[in-house]
Structure formats: structure tokens, C-alpha cells
Scaffold this motif. Structure first.
Motif, PDB file in Angstrom:
ATOM      1  N   LEU A 116      -0.412  97.790 106.030  1.00 42.18           N
ATOM      2  CA  LEU A 116       0.396  98.998 106.202  1.00 42.18           C
ATOM      3  C   LEU A 116       1.631  98.736 107.062  1.00 42.18           C
ATOM      4  O   LEU A 116       2.729  99.185 106.746  1.00 42.18           O
ATOM      5  N   ILE A 117       1.435  98.017 108.147  1.00 41.40           N
ATOM      6  CA  ILE A 117       2.558  97.721 109.044  1.00 41.40           C
ATOM      7  C   ILE A 117       3.617  96.904 108.315  1.00 41.40           C
ATOM      8  O   ILE A 117       4.822  97.158 108.443  1.00 41.40           O
ATOM      9  N   THR A 118       3.182  95.936 107.531  1.00 47.01           N
ATOM     10  CA  THR A 118       4.127  95.105 106.769  1.00 47.01           C
ATOM     11  C   THR A 118       4.890  95.946 105.761  1.00 47.01           C
ATOM     12  O   THR A 118       6.113  95.815 105.615  1.00 47.01           O
ATOM     13  N   THR A 119       4.175  96.817 105.065  1.00 48.63           N
ATOM     14  CA  THR A 119       4.819  97.682 104.075  1.00 48.63           C
ATOM     15  C   THR A 119       5.868  98.577 104.736  1.00 48.63           C
ATOM     16  O   THR A 119       6.992  98.716 104.239  1.00 48.63           O
ATOM     17  N   ILE A 120       5.519  99.177 105.858  1.00 46.87           N
ATOM     18  CA  ILE A 120       6.459 100.061 106.556  1.00 46.87           C
ATOM     19  C   ILE A 120       7.652  99.274 107.096  1.00 46.87           C
ATOM     20  O   ILE A 120       8.798  99.719 107.022  1.00 46.87           O
ATOM     21  N   ASP A 121       7.381  98.094 107.611  1.00 48.06           N
ATOM     22  CA  ASP A 121       8.452  97.293 108.217  1.00 48.06           C
ATOM     23  C   ASP A 121       9.428  96.757 107.173  1.00 48.06           C
ATOM     24  O   ASP A 121      10.587  96.475 107.493  1.00 48.06           O
ATOM     25  N   ASP A 122       8.946  96.619 105.923  1.00 46.37           N
ATOM     26  CA  ASP A 122       9.808  96.086 104.859  1.00 46.37           C
ATOM     27  C   ASP A 122      10.700  97.149 104.230  1.00 46.37           C
ATOM     28  O   ASP A 122      11.526  96.843 103.367  1.00 46.37           O
ATOM     29  N   ILE A 123      10.538  98.402 104.637  1.00 50.58           N
ATOM     30  CA  ILE A 123      11.352  99.480 104.071  1.00 50.58           C
ATOM     31  C   ILE A 123      12.805  99.334 104.507  1.00 50.58           C
ATOM     32  O   ILE A 123      13.096  98.936 105.637  1.00 50.58           O
ATOM     33  N   ASP A 124      13.716  99.653 103.591  1.00 50.34           N
ATOM     34  CA  ASP A 124      15.137  99.688 103.917  1.00 50.34           C
ATOM     35  C   ASP A 124      15.408 100.990 104.659  1.00 50.34           C
ATOM     36  O   ASP A 124      15.692 102.026 104.060  1.00 50.34           O
ATOM     37  N   TRP A 125      15.289 100.950 105.995  1.00 51.34           N
ATOM     38  CA  TRP A 125      15.388 102.172 106.776  1.00 51.34           C
ATOM     39  C   TRP A 125      16.804 102.720 106.837  1.00 51.34           C
ATOM     40  O   TRP A 125      17.008 103.922 107.013  1.00 51.34           O
ATOM     41  N   TYR A 126      17.785 101.884 106.638  1.00 47.40           N
ATOM     42  CA  TYR A 126      19.163 102.376 106.569  1.00 47.40           C
ATOM     43  C   TYR A 126      19.324 103.289 105.349  1.00 47.40           C
ATOM     44  O   TYR A 126      19.876 104.393 105.439  1.00 47.40           O
ATOM     45  N   ALA A 127      18.778 102.849 104.217  1.00 45.31           N
ATOM     46  CA  ALA A 127      18.834 103.670 103.002  1.00 45.31           C
ATOM     47  C   ALA A 127      18.009 104.930 103.170  1.00 45.31           C
ATOM     48  O   ALA A 127      18.412 106.021 102.741  1.00 45.31           O
ATOM     49  N   ALA A 128      16.852 104.801 103.806  1.00 49.38           N
ATOM     50  CA  ALA A 128      15.982 105.962 104.010  1.00 49.38           C
ATOM     51  C   ALA A 128      16.663 107.016 104.879  1.00 49.38           C
ATOM     52  O   ALA A 128      16.571 108.215 104.606  1.00 49.38           O
ATOM     53  N   GLU A 129      17.360 106.579 105.921  1.00 45.90           N
ATOM     54  CA  GLU A 129      18.060 107.527 106.796  1.00 45.90           C
ATOM     55  C   GLU A 129      19.212 108.205 106.073  1.00 45.90           C
ATOM     56  O   GLU A 129      19.484 109.384 106.294  1.00 45.90           O
ATOM     57  N   GLU A 130      19.883 107.482 105.173  1.00 44.80           N
ATOM     58  CA  GLU A 130      20.968 108.091 104.414  1.00 44.80           C
ATOM     59  C   GLU A 130      20.450 109.209 103.516  1.00 44.80           C
ATOM     60  O   GLU A 130      21.089 110.241 103.348  1.00 44.80           O
ATOM     61  N   ASP A 131      19.294 108.993 102.906  1.00 39.37           N
ATOM     62  CA  ASP A 131      18.700 110.006 102.035  1.00 39.37           C
ATOM     63  C   ASP A 131      17.999 111.093 102.842  1.00 39.37           C
ATOM     64  O   ASP A 131      17.771 112.193 102.346  1.00 39.37           O
ATOM     65  N   GLY A 132      17.629 110.784 104.083  1.00 40.76           N
ATOM     66  CA  GLY A 132      16.961 111.763 104.941  1.00 40.76           C
ATOM     67  C   GLY A 132      15.507 111.403 105.171  1.00 40.76           C
ATOM     68  O   GLY A 132      14.710 111.363 104.233  1.00 40.76           O
ATOM     69  N   LEU A 133      15.162 111.125 106.437  1.00 38.89           N
ATOM     70  CA  LEU A 133      13.784 110.762 106.753  1.00 38.89           C
ATOM     71  C   LEU A 133      12.832 111.929 106.478  1.00 38.89           C
ATOM     72  O   LEU A 133      11.688 111.724 106.069  1.00 38.89           O
ATOM     73  N   GLY A 134      13.309 113.135 106.696  1.00 41.74           N
ATOM     74  CA  GLY A 134      12.471 114.295 106.419  1.00 41.74           C
ATOM     75  C   GLY A 134      12.139 114.408 104.944  1.00 41.74           C
ATOM     76  O   GLY A 134      11.008 114.722 104.560  1.00 41.74           O
ATOM     77  N   ASP A 135      13.122 114.139 104.077  1.00 45.75           N
ATOM     78  CA  ASP A 135      12.881 114.201 102.642  1.00 45.75           C
ATOM     79  C   ASP A 135      11.905 113.124 102.204  1.00 45.75           C
ATOM     80  O   ASP A 135      11.072 113.337 101.317  1.00 45.75           O
ATOM     81  N   LEU A 136      12.001 111.961 102.839  1.00 43.65           N
ATOM     82  CA  LEU A 136      11.052 110.881 102.533  1.00 43.65           C
ATOM     83  C   LEU A 136       9.628 111.339 102.850  1.00 43.65           C
ATOM     84  O   LEU A 136       8.706 111.174 102.041  1.00 43.65           O
ATOM     85  N   TYR A 137       9.453 111.932 104.001  1.00 41.60           N
ATOM     86  CA  TYR A 137       8.120 112.365 104.418  1.00 41.60           C
ATOM     87  C   TYR A 137       7.611 113.495 103.536  1.00 41.60           C
ATOM     88  O   TYR A 137       6.439 113.538 103.169  1.00 41.60           O
ATOM     89  N   GLU A 138       8.519 114.413 103.168  1.00 45.56           N
ATOM     90  CA  GLU A 138       8.114 115.488 102.270  1.00 45.56           C
ATOM     91  C   GLU A 138       7.625 114.939 100.935  1.00 45.56           C
ATOM     92  O   GLU A 138       6.702 115.481 100.319  1.00 45.56           O
ATOM     93  N   GLY A 139       8.237 113.855 100.481  1.00 48.65           N
ATOM     94  CA  GLY A 139       7.785 113.231  99.246  1.00 48.65           C
ATOM     95  C   GLY A 139       6.351 112.755  99.348  1.00 48.65           C
ATOM     96  O   GLY A 139       5.563 112.890  98.402  1.00 48.65           O
ATOM     97  N   LEU A 140       5.999 112.207 100.489  1.00 48.56           N
ATOM     98  CA  LEU A 140       4.614 111.778 100.713  1.00 48.56           C
ATOM     99  C   LEU A 140       3.662 112.976 100.733  1.00 48.56           C
ATOM    100  O   LEU A 140       2.556 112.918 100.182  1.00 48.56           O
ATOM    101  N   LEU A 141       4.086 114.066 101.363  1.00 43.94           N
ATOM    102  CA  LEU A 141       3.240 115.250 101.420  1.00 43.94           C
ATOM    103  C   LEU A 141       3.008 115.829 100.026  1.00 43.94           C
ATOM    104  O   LEU A 141       1.905 116.271  99.696  1.00 43.94           O
TER     105      LEU A 141
END
Length: 496
Positions: A116-141
Motif C-alpha cells: 500500500l505504501i509503495t502504491t501511494i508513494d508512486d502516485i503522481d501527486w502533482y497531477a493529483a493536486e491539479e485535479d483536486g485531492l478532494g475529488d480523488l478521495y471522493e472517487g474512492l468513496l
């Protein structure tokens, strides 16, 4: 959810759940586990962009501290971190404590945590922040709710329905917006998003008004600990700095909520063994907790002139005794101007029939409802389920008929007995003993269900019909022998 990159990240995180399912970790436990880890990782990422949220977390509990360890030491340290973040006085952030209250891990193997840690660490967080971290989390929900179905009367609200109600009710800057059964925060976040759009991300507001919007405008309750945790995370990632309270709306705790300009909510559909304890209640005082007491709360929560859109099961519209007294009282105190009959199958249980009540609290407490408009979105509709989800397009006809006034004051046109949109006078409703379960089109629900193909949707349909039948039996039994019903409800709760 906004960007394709966020959707790719959500799918990547979701695929990682497969590695944990063999160890007996459920989808909900997986997303809860991800909440802990993503929270710490996102605090690190958000802190880099200027919001110093990580400062409220002790150094030895931050993402980097967990990541730096390996093997059994990492898993042992992770367990200690969860305990410390929920209980230690060194944790200065109340938000952090809310996320980690009673936190414990479902992971039993160091390799699973490392994956899990490896998967999370490999995420392109710059891209995720551009799209919105909240929207990313809502997608998981959204992924979680579609897999989790429903439990104990919790039916998570489809995004298309949330967005429809927010468009119609038009939340405004400076308003107190309440959800007394907040779930994962969908209604409050959608309302906040509209306010952001109206104010250019609050930049057109003064400092005081912007602070109010982030810290006081959004209020409500969510009693279930796990769901409240997800709600806190979701709201924080959407820039809302004060999350809703872990209160029981039907207890005295909720009496401290501020009077609301707008209530948007989807309360639990089931009845529970416990009784309501609210000193300000009169209609449903001492009743079992369930949808009827939530409706009384909503009416009492509104300021004079305040408005509400609330999802309720069919029995709220036709139940006798307390139900009828509640409807009569509501139509006196409020202008119940619109009822939307929702399709079945949209809450992951095909037999659950629901509606949306649109109302405005009157300036006085007498004879506020003169007529009720009913839109039938249930008859002659497709079989909604996993293969045919509810979409924004499904609400176009209703939104057009409803009009642009949040309080139902726009000009409306009757469509007659062959149409979906009709008006019923208060006198006509009184002649029905205030029964609001009004239908005139042929019910094609059975035909639509025959078209279901997914085993999950077919199973949900069967379960939904069984639950509906049990509720009808329970309502009848409650009139005959309350003690029997209470005992049966306790047994049913234990079985769940």
C-alpha cells in the motif's frame, strides 16, 4: 470527479485492494485503511503547497516516519502511530484526532502494508493536486459505496441526485447549511463547491465572510464512527476546516446546532430499537429512531423562511398515526411545495422506494401548504443498477418542471394524467387523510426489474423487496404490539 488523471489514480488505488482481500479485508476496511495512510501522505503534500496541516502531527507519526521503516518494524510502528494520533496530547490538531479516533489497522502482514505504501508513494501527486485531492478521495468513496451496498439503513446518495438538489436549492454565501445525517459529506461538499464557484474560491468575499464559510457555514452530524472518519477526511481535503460533529441527531446533542438557512440530507431509512430523546420534539417524542423523527428535526432546524430538500422512504408519505400527524404538522408549519418520486434501484437496493420532499419553513406556523406539486420519476423508467447508473441527464425533465426558484415559486405547468408533473390542492390532500403517496401512472417497476442482468443487481432487488415487506409487517405489528416489534428489531440488529 474532475480529471482523467484522478480517475486513473483511483483505479490504481482500487486495484491495490485485491492484494488485501485474500486476508479478509473488506472494501470498507480497505478504504478506511487508505484513509489513514492517504491522510498522512496528503498532509505532507498539502504542507508543501502552503497549508501547514502537517505541523499538527508529531514528527514520529508523519508519513516519512512510517515510510522509513521496513518489515515487521514498519507494521509495529504503524499500529503505534494510529493509537498515538487518536489519543496523545502531543497531537494538537482536532481534525487529526477526529480522523484517528479509535483507529486500528486491519492489516496483519508487513508485505501488505509495504504494498500500500509503495502504491501511494508512486502516485503522481502533482497531477493529483491539479485535479483536486478532494475529488480523488471522493472517487474512492464512490467506489466503496457501490461495492458496500447498504447496511443498517445507510443508503449512500448517488452523486447525480446530490448535484440535482444542490442546483435546485441554490446554496448561497453566508448561509448556514446543515446535513443532520451527513454520511461521507456529499451534500455539504457539493453545496460548498457551488459557493466556491459563486465567489471565485471565496476571493470575492471579505476576510470575515471567507472565514465563516470555511469554519461555520457547514454544519451537521454523523453518528457512525467509520463513516464520520471518512467525512472528516473528505471535508478537510475540500478545504473545509471544521468538519461536522460525531453527534446523534435524535438526541439532545443536536440541539446545539445553529438554525439553518438550508437543509440537504438523506437520513437513514430504517427504524432502530433506541428511542428519540429530544426535549424540543413533540410529534415523534419517545418514538423509535428512524426517518419520521429526522423529518421533525429538519422542520425544527430551519429558520423561518429556510428551505430544505430531504430524501425519505415511501412510508413517510403514507404511514398512519404518528406519520399522519407529522405530515399534517409539517404542512402547517411549512410550504411543502414539491415531491419528487425517485426511481427504485438507485440506492443499491432495488425494492427501496424513495422520494425527495422540497419545503420552506413558513413565516408563521399556520396553513403554509396550499398545494403540492408531484413529479413521478419512478414509473416508466429503466432498471437502475450497476449497469445502468443514475445520471445527470435523468433529472433534466424534473429540473425543467421545477423551475428556477428554490422555493417552488416559479411558474409551473400541469402535464395532466398522462404526464409526470401534476398539482394537488391542500384540500385534495386532506381528503386523502394527508396521505402523500400519490401515483397516477402505471407502475412498470416489475417489468424494469426483469431486464436486470447483473447478479449483484438481481440480488439487491430481492433483498430490497424483502426489506420492504418486513417494514410493512413491522409497521402493522407496531400498532398491535409494540413490545413484540422492539424485540424483533433487537434481533434483526444483532443479525446484521
Amino acid at each position: 470527479m474532475n480529471g482523467p488523471r484522478s480517475r486513473e489514480i483511483v483505479q490504481k488505488l482500487w486495484n491495490a485492494s485485491k492484494s488485501l482481500q485474500g486476508g479478509g479485508v473488506t472494501y470498507f476496511e480497505y478504504v478506511t485503511e487508505l484513509t489513514y495512510l492517504l491522510f498522512l501522505k496528503m498532509l505532507e503534500e498539502v504542507s508543501r503547497s502552503g497549508r501547514k496541516l502537517e505541523e499538527g502531527v508529531p514528527q514520529d507519526c508523519r508519513w516519512g516516519s512510517i515510510k522509513s521503516r521496513v518489515g515487521d518494524d514498519r507494521l509495529t510502528h504503524y499500529r503505534a502511530v494510529l493509537l498515538k494520533l487518536g489519543t496523545s496530547p502531543d497531537v494538537r490538531s482536532p481534525l487529526v484526532k477526529q480522523v484517528f479516533q479509535d483507529a486500528k489497522t486491519s492489516i496483519t502482514k508487513p508485505t501488505s502494508l509495504t504494498s500500500l505504501i509503495t502504491t501511494i508513494d508512486d502516485i503522481d501527486w502533482y497531477a493529483a493536486e491539479e485535479d483536486g485531492l478532494g475529488d480523488l478521495y471522493e472517487g474512492l468513496l464512490e467506489k466503496t459505496t457501490s461495492e458496500r451496498k447498504s447496511k443498517a439503513g445507510q443508503y449512500f446518495t448517488p452523486r447525480a441526485l446530490i448535484d440535482c438538489l444542490v442546483r435546485l436549492m441554490k446554496p448561497e454565501p453566508g448561509e448556514i447549511i446543515q446535513d443532520p445525517a451527513a454520511g461521507t459529506g456529499g451534500f455539504l461538499i457539493a453545496a460548498h463547491r457551488r459557493v466556491l464557484n459563486l465567489t471565485d474560491d471565496l476571493t470575492t468575499l471579505g476576510a470575515g465572510a471567507a472565514f465563516f464559510q470555511r469554519n461555520s457555514a457547514l454544519q451537521g452530524c454523523e453518528l457512525i464512527t467509520g463513516t464520520h472518519r471518512l467525512c472528516t477526511m473528505n471535508m478537510l481535503l475540500h478545504g473545509i476546516d471544521t468538519p461536522i460533529q460525531p453527534y446523534d441527531t435524535l438526541s439532545s446533542e443536536a440541539e446545539d446546532l445553529d438554525p439553518a438557512d438550508l437543509v440537504l440530507t438523506n437520513p437513514p431509512f430504517n427504524k432502530f430499537p433506541e428511542s428519540v430523546f429530544r426535549t424540543d420534539f413533540s410529534i415523534t417524542a419517545d418514538q423509535r429512531k428512524g426517518p419520521l423523527p429526522f423529518v421533525e428535526h429538519i422542520v425544527r432546524a430551519l429558520k423561518h423562511g429556510g428551505r430544505a430538500a430531504v430524501v425519505v422512504p415511501d412510508n413517510v408519505l403514507f404511514e398512519d398515526n404518528t406519520g399522519r400527524r407529522l405530515r399534517t404538522w409539517l404542512m402547517d408549519l411549512c410550504n411543502l411545495h414539491t415531491i419528487l418520486r425517485l426511481p427504485t434501484g438507485i440506492f443499491y437496493a432495488q425494492g427501496v422506494k424513495t422520494n425527495v420532499l422540497f419545503l420552506q419553513r413558513g413565516k408563521t406556523d399556520r396553513s403554509n401548504t396550499q398545494a403540492v406539486w408531484v413529479y413521478d420519476m419512478r414509473a416508466n423508467m429503466p432498471a437502475f443498477g450497476k449497469t445502468r447508473p443514475l445520471t445527470v441527464a435523468d433529472f433534466v425533465g424534473f429540473e425543467t418542471a421545477y423551475g428556477t426558484d428554490p422555493n417552488g415559486g416559479a411558474e409551473r405547468t400541469e402535464q395532466g394524467e398522462d404526464g409526470r408533473w401534476r398539482m394537488f390542492s391542500r384540500d385534495a390532500i386532506a381528503a386523502r387523510n394527508d396521505n402523500l403517496d400519490i401515483a397516477w401512472l402505471r407502475d412498470t417497476e416489475a417489468e424494469a426489474e426483469e431486464a436486470l442482468t447483473e447478479p449483484e443487481d438481481i440480488a439487491a432487488a430481492i433483498i430490497g423487496h424483502l426489506k420492504a415487506a418486513l417494514e410493512e409487517i413491522e409497521a402493522l405489528s407496531e400498532e398491535l404490539e409494540p413490545d413484540i416489534v422492539e424485540e424483533a428489531a433487537t434481533v434483526a440488529e444483532a443479525a446484521e
